[in-house]
Scaffold this active site. Structure first.
Site, PDB file in Angstrom:
ATOM      1  N   GLU A  26      -2.355  11.255   3.847  1.00 21.48           N
ATOM      2  CA  GLU A  26      -3.437  11.040   4.798  1.00 21.48           C
ATOM      3  C   GLU A  26      -3.375  12.163   5.822  1.00 21.48           C
ATOM      4  O   GLU A  26      -2.301  12.658   6.165  1.00 21.48           O
ATOM      5  CB  GLU A  26      -3.300   9.710   5.525  1.00 21.48           C
ATOM      6  CG  GLU A  26      -3.579   8.489   4.694  1.00 21.48           C
ATOM      7  CD  GLU A  26      -3.494   7.219   5.530  1.00 21.48           C
ATOM      8  OE1 GLU A  26      -4.544   6.702   5.937  1.00 21.48           O
ATOM      9  OE2 GLU A  26      -2.358   6.769   5.784  1.00 21.48           O
ATOM     10  N   GLU A  44       0.859  -1.183   0.000  1.00 22.96           N
ATOM     11  CA  GLU A  44       0.000   0.000   0.000  1.00 22.96           C
ATOM     12  C   GLU A  44       0.895   1.233   0.000  1.00 22.96           C
ATOM     13  O   GLU A  44       1.874   1.308   0.752  1.00 22.96           O
ATOM     14  CB  GLU A  44      -0.907   0.008   1.233  1.00 22.96           C
ATOM     15  CG  GLU A  44      -1.747   1.262   1.399  1.00 22.96           C
ATOM     16  CD  GLU A  44      -2.608   1.224   2.660  1.00 22.96           C
ATOM     17  OE1 GLU A  44      -2.992   0.116   3.090  1.00 22.96           O
ATOM     18  OE2 GLU A  44      -2.882   2.307   3.223  1.00 22.96           O
TER      19      GLU A  44
END
Length: 272
Positions: A154, A149
């Site tokens: 974020e 990933e």
């Protein structure tokens, strides 16, 4: 996709162990893939909506329902893609996959897989407590975390203006507390658009903002898939989650809805 089989109670999904300060240069050529969001509606040939876990519930104890092409949750507005999270309960008759969530939002996934190259997503983030916007990549198929990933950006609303870049793999992931990444404070992340950038090469992954890298991980264990699964096409994901183990760590401000993640453009230059 059957990903994230276990929802984990975590303090943070980010990391601060691979910080760097270096320039990033946007390619001078025309992007291989681009969406400037200058059409009246979302291009369904470029993006699909991920609604797979609405009824079962999303990962990391997140609290949102992801709507399929619902104007209230995703639309083109003033030349930008708007992903809007709302506090509401839906009608099961109209939304058969509704799992009883008290919030709605949207999650868009690129239809085309992309690999080595340079990525730029220009975005303005929501700063409300309980929001969890993300710009990230996953491959098609496989089991997390072995599949890998790449988190380009974020941010959690309770720690507003601190952005995180993180890599997860079989050997390095938040389940083990070994994820690799870095963070950076951007004082205007929620009031202005910024360019979130990824330079993905066979021997390194560099992530930065506005032409300056703040995270770099090198492929220093060649052939070790647990350390470096980043060798096949991944799909770009844009979403705004609500709550969850990290995003909801300090609760959700129900008075702050609706909250918006705005994307001015997405550009990808495939490596030569």
């Amino acid at each position: 996709m059957n990903l994230f089989a276990i929802a984990l109670q975590v303090t943070t999904l980010g990391a601060t162990n691979y910080s760097v300060d270096a320039p990033m240069t946007v390619p001078a050529t025309k992007p291989s893939i681009a969406d400037e969001f200058d059409e009246p509606t979302i291009d369904r040939t470029t993006w699909r909506f991920d609604t797979a876990f609405n009824e079962k519930g999303w990962f990391n104890n997140e609290r949102q329902y992801y709507a399929e092409a619902r104007h209230e949750n995703s639309r083109i507005e003033n030349g930008a893609l708007v992903i809007e999270a709302r506090r509401e309960k839906l009608d099961k008759a109209r939304f058969p996959d509704w799992g009883g969530q008290g919030y709605s939002s949207a999650k868009l996934v690129s239809r085309e897989g992309m690999g080595y190259g340079f990525y730029q997503v220009r975005a303005k983030l929501p700063c409300e407590r309980g929001g969890w916007p993300a710009i990230w990549l996953l491959p098609q198929g496989g089991t997390w975390p072995d599949m890998g990933e790449i988190d380009i950006m974020e941010m959690v609303g309770w720690d507003a203006n601190v952005i995180h870049a993180t890599l997860h793999s079989g050997s390095y992931n938040h389940a083990k507390g070994t994820q690799r990444g870095a963070q950076k404070r951007i004082p205007t992340a929620c009031t202005a658009f910024h360019d979130y950038q990824l330079d993905w090469r066979p021997d390194s992954i560099t992530i930065g903002v506005d032409g300056r890298a703040y995270m770099r991980v090198t492929n220093d264990q060649p052939g070790d898939h647990g350390a470096w699964p980043f060798d096949r096409p991944y799909h770009l994901i844009l979403n705004l989650a609500v709550g969850g183990d990290w995003g909801g760590k300090q609760g959700i401000d129900d008075g702050a809805f609706p909250m918006r993640l705005s994307i001015d453009h997405v550009r990808y230059w495939k490596a030569p």
